[in-house]
Scaffold this motif. Structure first.
Motif, PDB file in Angstrom:
ATOM      1  N   SER A 334       0.829  -1.208   0.000  1.00 46.86           N
ATOM      2  CA  SER A 334       0.000   0.000   0.000  1.00 46.86           C
ATOM      3  C   SER A 334       0.860   1.253   0.000  1.00 46.86           C
ATOM      4  O   SER A 334       0.538   2.248  -0.666  1.00 46.86           O
ATOM      5  CB  SER A 334      -0.922   0.010   1.217  1.00 46.86           C
ATOM      6  OG  SER A 334      -1.870  -1.032   1.134  1.00 46.86           O
ATOM      7  N   SER A 335       1.952   1.219   0.761  1.00 46.75           N
ATOM      8  CA  SER A 335       2.843   2.386   0.775  1.00 46.75           C
ATOM      9  C   SER A 335       3.389   2.649  -0.625  1.00 46.75           C
ATOM     10  O   SER A 335       3.556   3.800  -1.033  1.00 46.75           O
ATOM     11  CB  SER A 335       3.985   2.175   1.770  1.00 46.75           C
ATOM     12  OG  SER A 335       4.940   1.244   1.282  1.00 46.75           O
ATOM     13  N   LEU A 338       0.489   4.082  -2.801  1.00 47.23           N
ATOM     14  CA  LEU A 338       0.211   5.459  -2.393  1.00 47.23           C
ATOM     15  C   LEU A 338       1.281   6.408  -2.924  1.00 47.23           C
ATOM     16  O   LEU A 338       0.980   7.501  -3.427  1.00 47.23           O
ATOM     17  CB  LEU A 338       0.145   5.552  -0.870  1.00 47.23           C
ATOM     18  CG  LEU A 338      -1.083   4.901  -0.205  1.00 47.23           C
ATOM     19  CD1 LEU A 338      -0.855   4.753   1.297  1.00 47.23           C
ATOM     20  CD2 LEU A 338      -2.351   5.705  -0.482  1.00 47.23           C
ATOM     21  N   GLU A 339       2.547   6.019  -2.812  1.00 43.27           N
ATOM     22  CA  GLU A 339       3.633   6.874  -3.282  1.00 43.27           C
ATOM     23  C   GLU A 339       3.589   7.085  -4.791  1.00 43.27           C
ATOM     24  O   GLU A 339       3.909   8.164  -5.292  1.00 43.27           O
ATOM     25  CB  GLU A 339       4.991   6.284  -2.881  1.00 43.27           C
ATOM     26  CG  GLU A 339       5.352   6.503  -1.427  1.00 43.27           C
ATOM     27  CD  GLU A 339       6.796   6.175  -1.110  1.00 43.27           C
ATOM     28  OE1 GLU A 339       7.241   6.524  -0.001  1.00 43.27           O
ATOM     29  OE2 GLU A 339       7.496   5.577  -1.968  1.00 43.27           O
ATOM     30  N   LYS A 341       0.956   7.111  -6.578  1.00 44.13           N
ATOM     31  CA  LYS A 341      -0.353   7.661  -6.938  1.00 44.13           C
ATOM     32  C   LYS A 341      -1.237   6.649  -7.679  1.00 44.13           C
ATOM     33  O   LYS A 341      -2.089   7.014  -8.482  1.00 44.13           O
ATOM     34  CB  LYS A 341      -0.192   8.916  -7.822  1.00 44.13           C
ATOM     35  CG  LYS A 341       0.763   9.959  -7.270  1.00 44.13           C
ATOM     36  CD  LYS A 341       0.311  10.473  -5.907  1.00 44.13           C
ATOM     37  CE  LYS A 341       1.257  11.568  -5.395  1.00 44.13           C
ATOM     38  NZ  LYS A 341       0.919  12.002  -4.011  1.00 44.13           N
ATOM     39  N   GLY A 344      -5.418   5.972  -3.575  1.00 42.17           N
ATOM     40  CA  GLY A 344      -5.639   7.047  -2.615  1.00 42.17           C
ATOM     41  C   GLY A 344      -6.620   6.543  -1.589  1.00 42.17           C
ATOM     42  O   GLY A 344      -7.553   5.788  -1.930  1.00 42.17           O
ATOM     43  N   VAL A 345      -6.450   6.906  -0.339  1.00 42.56           N
ATOM     44  CA  VAL A 345      -7.253   6.332   0.744  1.00 42.56           C
ATOM     45  C   VAL A 345      -8.743   6.320   0.411  1.00 42.56           C
ATOM     46  O   VAL A 345      -9.410   5.281   0.525  1.00 42.56           O
ATOM     47  CB  VAL A 345      -7.007   7.086   2.062  1.00 42.56           C
ATOM     48  CG1 VAL A 345      -7.959   6.571   3.152  1.00 42.56           C
ATOM     49  CG2 VAL A 345      -5.564   6.900   2.520  1.00 42.56           C
ATOM     50  N   HIS A 349     -11.409   2.427  -6.098  1.00 36.72           N
ATOM     51  CA  HIS A 349     -10.365   1.448  -6.406  1.00 36.72           C
ATOM     52  C   HIS A 349     -11.037   0.117  -6.737  1.00 36.72           C
ATOM     53  O   HIS A 349     -11.955  -0.308  -6.028  1.00 36.72           O
ATOM     54  CB  HIS A 349      -9.422   1.274  -5.219  1.00 36.72           C
ATOM     55  CG  HIS A 349      -8.099   0.677  -5.581  1.00 36.72           C
ATOM     56  ND1 HIS A 349      -7.008   1.450  -5.944  1.00 36.72           N
ATOM     57  CD2 HIS A 349      -7.686  -0.608  -5.672  1.00 36.72           C
ATOM     58  CE1 HIS A 349      -5.988   0.660  -6.206  1.00 36.72           C
ATOM     59  NE2 HIS A 349      -6.373  -0.599  -6.045  1.00 36.72           N
ATOM     60  N   ARG A 376      -9.649   2.452   0.756  1.00 36.51           N
ATOM     61  CA  ARG A 376      -9.844   2.228   2.187  1.00 36.51           C
ATOM     62  C   ARG A 376     -10.636   0.941   2.424  1.00 36.51           C
ATOM     63  O   ARG A 376     -10.267   0.108   3.259  1.00 36.51           O
ATOM     64  CB  ARG A 376     -10.586   3.417   2.799  1.00 36.51           C
ATOM     65  CG  ARG A 376     -10.893   3.260   4.292  1.00 36.51           C
ATOM     66  CD  ARG A 376     -11.903   4.304   4.764  1.00 36.51           C
ATOM     67  NE  ARG A 376     -11.404   5.650   4.608  1.00 36.51           N
ATOM     68  CZ  ARG A 376     -10.624   6.278   5.493  1.00 36.51           C
ATOM     69  NH1 ARG A 376     -10.273   5.652   6.602  1.00 36.51           N
ATOM     70  NH2 ARG A 376     -10.227   7.522   5.286  1.00 36.51           N
ATOM     71  N   SER A 487       2.750  12.441   4.249  1.00 36.10           N
ATOM     72  CA  SER A 487       1.393  12.134   3.773  1.00 36.10           C
ATOM     73  C   SER A 487       1.188  10.642   3.597  1.00 36.10           C
ATOM     74  O   SER A 487       0.105  10.113   3.890  1.00 36.10           O
ATOM     75  CB  SER A 487       1.120  12.868   2.461  1.00 36.10           C
ATOM     76  OG  SER A 487       2.039  12.461   1.452  1.00 36.10           O
ATOM     77  N   THR A 488       2.232   9.933   3.119  1.00 36.83           N
ATOM     78  CA  THR A 488       2.120   8.482   2.956  1.00 36.83           C
ATOM     79  C   THR A 488       2.003   7.800   4.313  1.00 36.83           C
ATOM     80  O   THR A 488       1.192   6.890   4.504  1.00 36.83           O
ATOM     81  CB  THR A 488       3.338   7.919   2.191  1.00 36.83           C
ATOM     82  OG1 THR A 488       3.377   8.494   0.881  1.00 36.83           O
ATOM     83  CG2 THR A 488       3.250   6.409   2.071  1.00 36.83           C
ATOM     84  N   ALA A 491      -1.404   8.355   5.675  1.00 35.45           N
ATOM     85  CA  ALA A 491      -2.386   7.543   4.959  1.00 35.45           C
ATOM     86  C   ALA A 491      -2.349   6.086   5.430  1.00 35.45           C
ATOM     87  O   ALA A 491      -3.402   5.444   5.612  1.00 35.45           O
ATOM     88  CB  ALA A 491      -2.134   7.619   3.452  1.00 35.45           C
TER      89      ALA A 491
END
Length: 570
Positions: A334-335, A338-339, A341, A344-345, A349, A376, A487-488, A491
């Motif tokens: 997930s990291s 997220l990094e 893009k 996004g939470v 998805h 999420r 931010s990551t 999240a």
């Protein structure tokens, strides 16, 4: 278990004067038996030859050794060993050279005299026996008693029954390359204490037995003690361990073990990061379950507070295990998404029932799907296809770099104070690369690694776990080469907290407060009826991870173990 497996193979096919590797047999070798029952014989030769000469060869026995043969062979071997006739005892095994070397060392290096070897009740071709001897060294003597076992096999070439040689015949602690040695200990004893100064002993904390042995081996001389005289198992140095595979600076994957102390020496005091109360809780929780392992670390510092295994005298899975982590790996994946893009939470998805990549068809547990859901929701329900669907947008080494650079995993450079496995996220392609995103494929972790993952999320940066301060020996701790963005990290904490309050981790995390986060996991293993259950979580300045092998869903099996640890830490 390994010895028993080899014994079964020998009983099935017999062996010659050499070792037969189990992998060669693969369980498919055929046994040719003429007649009925285990006493049948295979006749060699025929009734005559081409020139008319008569051939009358003696029948060669085949099949598993008969009870009388087992008892007789075992008794003869034990009598020869006890009587000091090393050559004869070795000749009664299927590896005379190795047996002679070990039995000679038994007297010469271990200084064991007057052995009394008493066979117990036979179980098939296995014969347990009790051993009693006297250790005598430079005027000091002490009695030693232990139990071991031997297996009788049949040699294929002539049907003779022999003892199937294993180093464990001499002593159950011995493995290939290990030696029994009596003399001044190479490492002085230590008095290991917890973070509050209370002594740590294997009697009080059984899971710390091998850990304390490892600490003594590494820090005995630095702690200022004086060596005593001991009978100990000196472990073989593994070539791969010399290169660092057992942990930076560790020459052996398993430390030497003291079997008997003739004179105790003077211990030096070594302070560790363990918490006595948390270690007690870890011992209690793992003892209730089969094949459970747990670790607790302090996110703000990396200090290891507790570590325990259901089988404390066995392999230290908590620190050295190498097991697929299942969906707990989705924290790292997930990291990455997220990094880059790719997620996004609260962005929409995909989470379909199935997703195909690299020729493999992946599915979710119970084939669920989330229509129109967010990342999420996918994370909280542990949707596999939500991650597989992004595989085509990633390079083959993306996950490997993320694990190494941000989470400090898979670089073989941790130095926690005793041997440890630092995790592995190999570069893979196609379906195996996609499988790695959900903690399968070639990914391998242990509870120490996964507790560190949760700690990294909680603190926002990787801090290498350790149980002895680097100030003691000036060793260098591993560091991350880059820090995830604020931010990551935020999240990830959001995703793990939501999973703890509204996802698959609700039950284990219920009532633990707002500063919490968790991730469940289960990892399929070929040949197992149930998957391995995983759980990793944090609460305040505590992070913990557990695995229960063959435990099923992680929330049900490993979750309660981690919950107990987070509660015990207050």
């Amino acid at each position: 278990m390994g010895k028993r497996r080899r014994a079964v193979e020998r009983k099935s096919v017999g062996v010659g004067n050499r070792k037969v590797h189990p992998g060669v047999l693969g369980g498919t070798a055929a046994v040719v038996v003429c007649g009925v029952g285990a006493a049948a014989f295979a006749l060699s030769g025929g009734q005559g030859s081409e020139d008319g000469a008569s051939v009358d060869e003696k029948p060669v026995a085949s099949g598993p050794p008969k009870p009388a043969e087992v008892r007789s062979t075992a008794r003869t071997f034990l009598d020869a060993w006890a009587g000091g006739d090393t050559a004869r005892a070795a000749a009664l095994t299927d590896d005379p050279a190795a047996a002679k070397k070990a039995l000679t060392a038994y007297r010469k290096d271990a200084h064991l005299t007057k052995p009394r070897l008493t066979p117990g009740k036979r179980a098939g071709a296995d014969v347990p026996f009790k051993a009693a001897a006297t250790v005598s060294y430079e005027g000091k003597s002490k009695a030693l008693a232990y139990e071991s076992e031997l297996t009788v096999v049949r040699r294929k070439s002539d049907g003779k029954t022999l003892v199937g040689w294993e180093p464990s015949v001499v002593h159950p602690e011995l493995k290939d390359g290990d030696r029994l040695v009596t003399g001044e200990a190479g490492d002085p004893p230590i008095k290991a204490v917890d973070r509050d100064g209370a002594e740590l002993t294997a009697a009080k904390y059984p899971s710390l037995g091998t850990v304390l042995d490892g600490l003594r081996e590494k820090y005995g001389k630095k702690a200022g003690g004086k060596a005593g005289v001991e009978l100990r198992v000196v472990r073989a140095e593994k070539p791969e361990a010399k290169k660092g595979a057992a942990g930076k600076g560790d020459a052996k994957s398993t430390p030497d073990k003291t079997l008997l102390t003739l004179s105790p020496g003077t211990p030096g005091t070594l302070k560790t990061t363990f918490s006595g109360s948390l270690q007690s809780a870890a011992e209690r929780e793992t003892s209730k379950r089969k094949r459970a392992s747990v670790v607790v670390v302090k996110p703000s510092t990396g200090e290891i507070l507790a570590a325990a295994n259901s089988e404390p005298a066995g392999f230290n899975t908590a620190f050295q295990g190498s097991i697929a982590p299942g969906s707990t790996m989705k924290v790292i994946s997930s990291s990455l998404l997220l990094e880059k893009k790719l997620a996004g939470v609260d962005k929409k998805h995909p989470c379909p029932k199935y997703e195909t990549y690299g020729g493999w068809k992946f599915q979710n547990d119970d084939k669920f799907q989330i229509k129109g859901g967010t990342f999420r929701a996918s994370f909280a329900r542990s949707c596999n296809t939500a991650f597989i669907s992004q595989a085509e947008k990633l390079a083959n080494d993306s996950l490997t770099k993320q694990a190494q650079e941000v989470f400090g995993l898979g670089r073989d450079n941790w130095s926690i104070g005793v041997p440890s496995f630092d995790g592995a996220v190999p570069v893979q392609s196609d379906a195996q690369m996609a499988a790695s995103l959900i903690g399968q494929g070639g990914v391998r972790m242990n509870p120490l690694n996964m507790a560190s993952v949760s700690a990294t999320v909680k603190s926002g940066t990787f801090k290498q776990p350790y149980l002895v301060s680097p100030d003691i020996d000036d060793r260098e701790l591993a560091t991350a080469t880059r820090k995830m963005s604020g931010s990551t990290a935020a999240a990830l904490r959001d995703l793990m907290h939501y999973t703890a309050v509204a996802g698959t981790a609700v039950k284990p995390m219920s009532g633990l407060g707002s500063d919490t986060g968790a991730k469940t996991g289960s990892a399929e293993v070929d040949g197992q009826k149930k998957p391995n259950g995983w759980f990793t979580a944090y609460r305040g300045d505590l992070a913990s991870a557990a695995v229960v092998q063959e435990g099923g869903h992680g929330g049900d099996s490993a979750g309660p173990v981690v919950r107990a640890m987070l509660q015990a830490g207050g």
